[in-house]
Design a protein around this motif. Structure first.
Motif, PDB file in Angstrom:
ATOM      1  N   ARG A 178     -13.375  -8.492  21.041  1.00 34.24           N
ATOM      2  CA  ARG A 178     -12.582  -7.430  20.982  1.00 34.24           C
ATOM      3  C   ARG A 178     -11.888  -7.267  22.200  1.00 34.24           C
ATOM      4  O   ARG A 178     -10.851  -6.905  22.563  1.00 34.24           O
ATOM      5  N   ASP A 179     -12.850  -6.958  23.185  1.00 33.16           N
ATOM      6  CA  ASP A 179     -12.502  -6.680  24.553  1.00 33.16           C
ATOM      7  C   ASP A 179     -11.743  -7.922  25.330  1.00 33.16           C
ATOM      8  O   ASP A 179     -10.953  -7.802  26.005  1.00 33.16           O
ATOM      9  N   ALA A 182      -8.293  -7.367  23.716  1.00 32.75           N
ATOM     10  CA  ALA A 182      -7.617  -6.394  24.426  1.00 32.75           C
ATOM     11  C   ALA A 182      -7.144  -6.713  25.736  1.00 32.75           C
ATOM     12  O   ALA A 182      -6.012  -6.292  26.038  1.00 32.75           O
ATOM     13  N   GLN A 185      -4.046  -8.745  25.810  1.00 32.22           N
ATOM     14  CA  GLN A 185      -2.761  -8.084  25.239  1.00 32.22           C
ATOM     15  C   GLN A 185      -2.390  -7.025  26.290  1.00 32.22           C
ATOM     16  O   GLN A 185      -1.173  -7.204  26.633  1.00 32.22           O
ATOM     17  N   ASP A 186      -3.220  -6.345  27.125  1.00 32.03           N
ATOM     18  CA  ASP A 186      -2.863  -5.310  28.075  1.00 32.03           C
ATOM     19  C   ASP A 186      -3.939  -5.050  28.967  1.00 32.03           C
ATOM     20  O   ASP A 186      -4.780  -4.186  28.762  1.00 32.03           O
ATOM     21  N   THR A 188      -4.284  -3.593  31.927  1.00 33.49           N
ATOM     22  CA  THR A 188      -4.413  -2.471  32.409  1.00 33.49           C
ATOM     23  C   THR A 188      -4.914  -1.279  31.427  1.00 33.49           C
ATOM     24  O   THR A 188      -5.670  -0.316  31.718  1.00 33.49           O
ATOM     25  N   MET A 189      -4.023  -1.377  30.075  1.00 27.12           N
ATOM     26  CA  MET A 189      -4.699  -0.566  29.144  1.00 27.12           C
ATOM     27  C   MET A 189      -6.011  -0.549  28.861  1.00 27.12           C
ATOM     28  O   MET A 189      -6.844   0.396  28.824  1.00 27.12           O
ATOM     29  N   ALA A 190      -6.629  -1.852  28.774  1.00 28.34           N
ATOM     30  CA  ALA A 190      -7.961  -1.899  28.780  1.00 28.34           C
ATOM     31  C   ALA A 190      -8.713  -1.219  29.691  1.00 28.34           C
ATOM     32  O   ALA A 190      -9.859  -0.436  29.404  1.00 28.34           O
ATOM     33  N   ALA A 191      -8.435  -1.456  30.605  1.00 30.19           N
ATOM     34  CA  ALA A 191      -9.100  -0.798  31.896  1.00 30.19           C
ATOM     35  C   ALA A 191      -8.973   0.765  31.771  1.00 30.19           C
ATOM     36  O   ALA A 191     -10.094   1.495  31.934  1.00 30.19           O
ATOM     37  N   LEU A 192      -7.843   1.296  31.399  1.00 29.40           N
ATOM     38  CA  LEU A 192      -7.906   2.767  31.276  1.00 29.40           C
ATOM     39  C   LEU A 192      -8.915   3.358  30.236  1.00 29.40           C
ATOM     40  O   LEU A 192      -8.945   4.450  30.038  1.00 29.40           O
ATOM     41  N   LEU A 193      -8.991   2.322  29.234  1.00 27.77           N
ATOM     42  CA  LEU A 193     -10.002   2.842  27.962  1.00 27.77           C
ATOM     43  C   LEU A 193     -11.701   2.510  28.626  1.00 27.77           C
ATOM     44  O   LEU A 193     -12.401   2.713  27.822  1.00 27.77           O
ATOM     45  N   GLY A 194     -11.788   2.317  29.583  1.00 31.61           N
ATOM     46  CA  GLY A 194     -13.061   2.255  30.048  1.00 31.61           C
ATOM     47  C   GLY A 194     -13.483   0.787  30.182  1.00 31.61           C
ATOM     48  O   GLY A 194     -14.844   0.525  30.278  1.00 31.61           O
ATOM     49  N   VAL A 195     -12.876  -0.388  29.813  1.00 28.25           N
ATOM     50  CA  VAL A 195     -13.295  -1.705  29.880  1.00 28.25           C
ATOM     51  C   VAL A 195     -13.309  -2.294  31.140  1.00 28.25           C
ATOM     52  O   VAL A 195     -12.244  -2.173  31.864  1.00 28.25           O
ATOM     53  N   ASP A 196     -14.386  -2.649  31.486  1.00 28.78           N
ATOM     54  CA  ASP A 196     -14.389  -3.314  32.847  1.00 28.78           C
ATOM     55  C   ASP A 196     -13.902  -4.694  32.799  1.00 28.78           C
ATOM     56  O   ASP A 196     -14.487  -5.741  32.485  1.00 28.78           O
ATOM     57  N   THR A 197     -12.704  -4.899  33.125  1.00 26.44           N
ATOM     58  CA  THR A 197     -11.921  -6.153  32.732  1.00 26.44           C
ATOM     59  C   THR A 197     -12.489  -7.264  33.882  1.00 26.44           C
ATOM     60  O   THR A 197     -12.453  -8.255  33.268  1.00 26.44           O
TER      61      THR A 197
END
Lengths: 304, 279
Positions: A178-179, A182, A185-186, A188-197
């Protein structure tokens, strides 16, 4: 007909190997939009580690072939994954926010580094491995031409199939998958949701390298020889396969791999061996003219 | 200034892009558990402030201090990237919706719960082998997602691709996704943009619910004065990157500088909106 069937079997086995390497290209492209040109060499390193591991196991007295092969596979996957992680860490991550071409140039450099490293460390000569898995299934024997699936081919195709299933499940069902989607697709948005990209990207490289190690291992047992140069050729072929299938698409990579494998084998069988690469690349050109996004690729939609 | 009831303290914040000063020496604070609105004409620098708070931009000068109820404090300008969401627990939405449009509605909400799932899955390894702790966490994550889907009335569409939802649903889903990240401060960039009167009424209720039930403080950029006036406790008005007014909605409404800023740009619709809100 028998001849065709035999070539078809050979093509599928070869295509499976290409497909596994192509997965690594397509995954990395999907997530950071970069072609990891060092991936072919990661595959080559996987093959070498498998060979070295096998010789070590023999020296240690592990001679039961199935056990040895299994251990070799695991060792090769682990160490090659480490290589993949280091390559990303050293050559790509520092350039993440640089201009678009920078990581690609760095990747080409990394390909040379890895290739030359193995050439110096292991020598330029072809390394042989005695055939470990003899025998096969005879499908048709009408006195003339014998159609046979070797046990190695069965192992190659089954392993690839199993890995594809496991891998698809990881991407579709797990948190990690899932990560990954995510980030694809985006980011920056993933990082804003706390995902350590950065971690997700590292993991992608690690998985890609582990799959390439399996491909390297299968190449080794399939052909029985390996040298430092296979990474370049196989890398280009697998990259072609990924583009043919639609870069960024996971089933596309597998399909593209099979297609390239089959084209190459059929062309060698019916026309000429020398021109098999020409055939594979020509078909790529034709496909891209009519389907610019590849067989299963989606058209790129620019985000507003 | 920085008592226990202030969640966010922005002090002397400036943001320059080359010769352009987008935000100039802005100071304000947002009350814990309150709804603070940031308004102003187009180009006033509201979104730039948001981008500084959520780490998109490094401010040229200034300090942004976020305090948790437990007393922990974070200086947002020093946190990078995903840490603002993970440690300081700030979540945001965008003016132009940024859902993961190819993923399902449910998956969008699960990605936002990445961090609790990450630790429960033992950094992936335990998750792959179906460790019970992970399965439990996954179930809890789905329950939370279901709770928010129920709230925004999208439970039926949990397995549809997020990109296929109607516009208003996408807006609500984006807020729900931000809430799944378990924030203490929720930054909403024009949540009512493109919504009709009925939908924006429902949005008001939803935001009140978030603030009331979940004790999440909200920082809001909004042009829709009916939303701003009805739900916010505190309004800050920006014009050309500077704060021109700061106070309760009632005080702001009567502030001649604010009226001038809005009327000065000859934006009749905005002026009308202010009038309407007056009645």
């Amino acid at each position: 007909m028998e001849y065709f069937l035999q070539q078809f079997i050979n093509g599928i086995a070869l295509g499976s190997i290409y497909g596994l390497i192509a997965l690594g290209y397509t995954m990395v492209y999907g997530i950071i939009g970069m072609i990891n040109f060092a991936h072919g060499d990661i595959f080559m390193i996987g093959g070498f580690i498998a060979l070295i591991a096998f010789l070590c196991l023999v020296a240690l007295g592990v001679t039961a072939v199935p056990l040895a092969l299994f251990l070799v596979l695991i060792i090769a996957m682990l160490i090659t994954a480490l290589y993949g992680w280091v390559v990303e860490r050293v050559a790509y991550r520092p350039l993440r926010h640089s201009f678009r071409l920078a990581p690609m140039l760095s990747a080409i450099g990394m390909a040379f580094v890895l290739g030359n490293f193995v050439q110096i460390a292991q020598g330029a000569r072809v390394k042989p491995l005695p055939p470990l898995i003899p025998g096969g299934l005879i499908l048709i024997d009408n006195g003339g031409f014998v159609v046979q699936v070797s046990n190695v081919q069965i192992i190659v195709v089954l392993t690839t199939l199993a890995l594809m299933v496991i891998f698809s499940l990881i991407v579709a069902r797990t948190r990690l998958g899932r990560d990954m989607r995510a980030c694809e697709q985006d980011r920056t948005m993933a990082a804003l949701l706390g995902v350590d990209t950065d971690r997700v990207i590292s993991t992608t490289f690690v998985i890609g390298a582990a799959l390439a190690a399996v491909a390297g291992f299968m190449y080794l047992i399939y052909y029985g020889v390996i040298d430092f140069y296979i990474g370049f050729v196989a890398g280009i072929k697998a990259f072609t396969a990924a583009v043919l299938g639609g870069i960024g698409s996971l089933p596309g990579a597998m399909l593209g791999g099979l297609a390239i494998g089959l084209i190459e084998t059929m062309w060698s069988a019916y026309f000429s061996v020398q021109y098999r690469d020409v055939a594979a690349f020509s078909i790529l050109i034709v496909v891209l003219i009519f389907m610019p996004t590849g067989l299963l690729g989606r058209p790129e939609i620019e985000k507003v | 200034m920085n008592g226990g009831d202030t969640i966010l303290d922005v002090v002397h914040l400036s943001m320059r892009f080359g010769g352009i000063v987008a935000v100039k020496d802005l100071s304000f604070s947002a009350r814990r558990g309150g709804i603070t609105a940031l308004i102003g004409p187009n180009g006033a620098g509201k979104t730039t402030v948001f981008n500084c708070i959520t780490g998109f931009y490094k401010p040229t000068t200034g300090m942004m201090r976020l305090g948790h109820a437990g007393g922990r404090e974070f200086l947002l300008e020093r946190l990078f990237d995903f840490r603002i969401a993970k440690l300081a627990r700030v979540a945001r939405t965008f003016q132009n919706i940024r859902l993961f449009s190819g993923m399902t509605v449910l998956e969008n909400l699960l990605v936002a719960q990445h961090n609790p799932l990450m630790s429960a899955s033992g950094y992936t390894l335990l998750g792959l082998v179906g460790f019970p702790g992970y399965l439990h966490a996954e179930r809890a994550a789905i329950d939370l997602a279901r709770y928010w889907l129920d709230r925004i009335g999208l439970i039926e569409r949990a397995d549809d691709a997020a990109g296929n939802l109607p516009y208003g649903d996408q807006r609500r889903l984006e807020i729900a996704r931000a809430m799944c990240a378990d924030p203490v401060l929720l930054c909403l960039d024009e949540p009512a943009a493109g919504l009709n009167a009925q939908e924006s009424g429902a949005l008001n209720d939803f935001l009140q619910f978030i603030r009331g039930e979940h004790k999440v403080s909200i920082l809001l950029i909004e042009h829709d004065m009916s939303v701003v006036m009805e739900i916010s406790d505190h309004v800050i008005v920006l014009d050309y990157g500077e704060k021109i007014a700061d106070g309760s909605p009632r005080a702001i409404r009567d502030d001649p500088k604010v009226i001038a800023a809005y009327l000065g740009v000859a934006d009749e619709r905005t002026a009308e909106a202010i009038m309407e809100a007056d009645q």
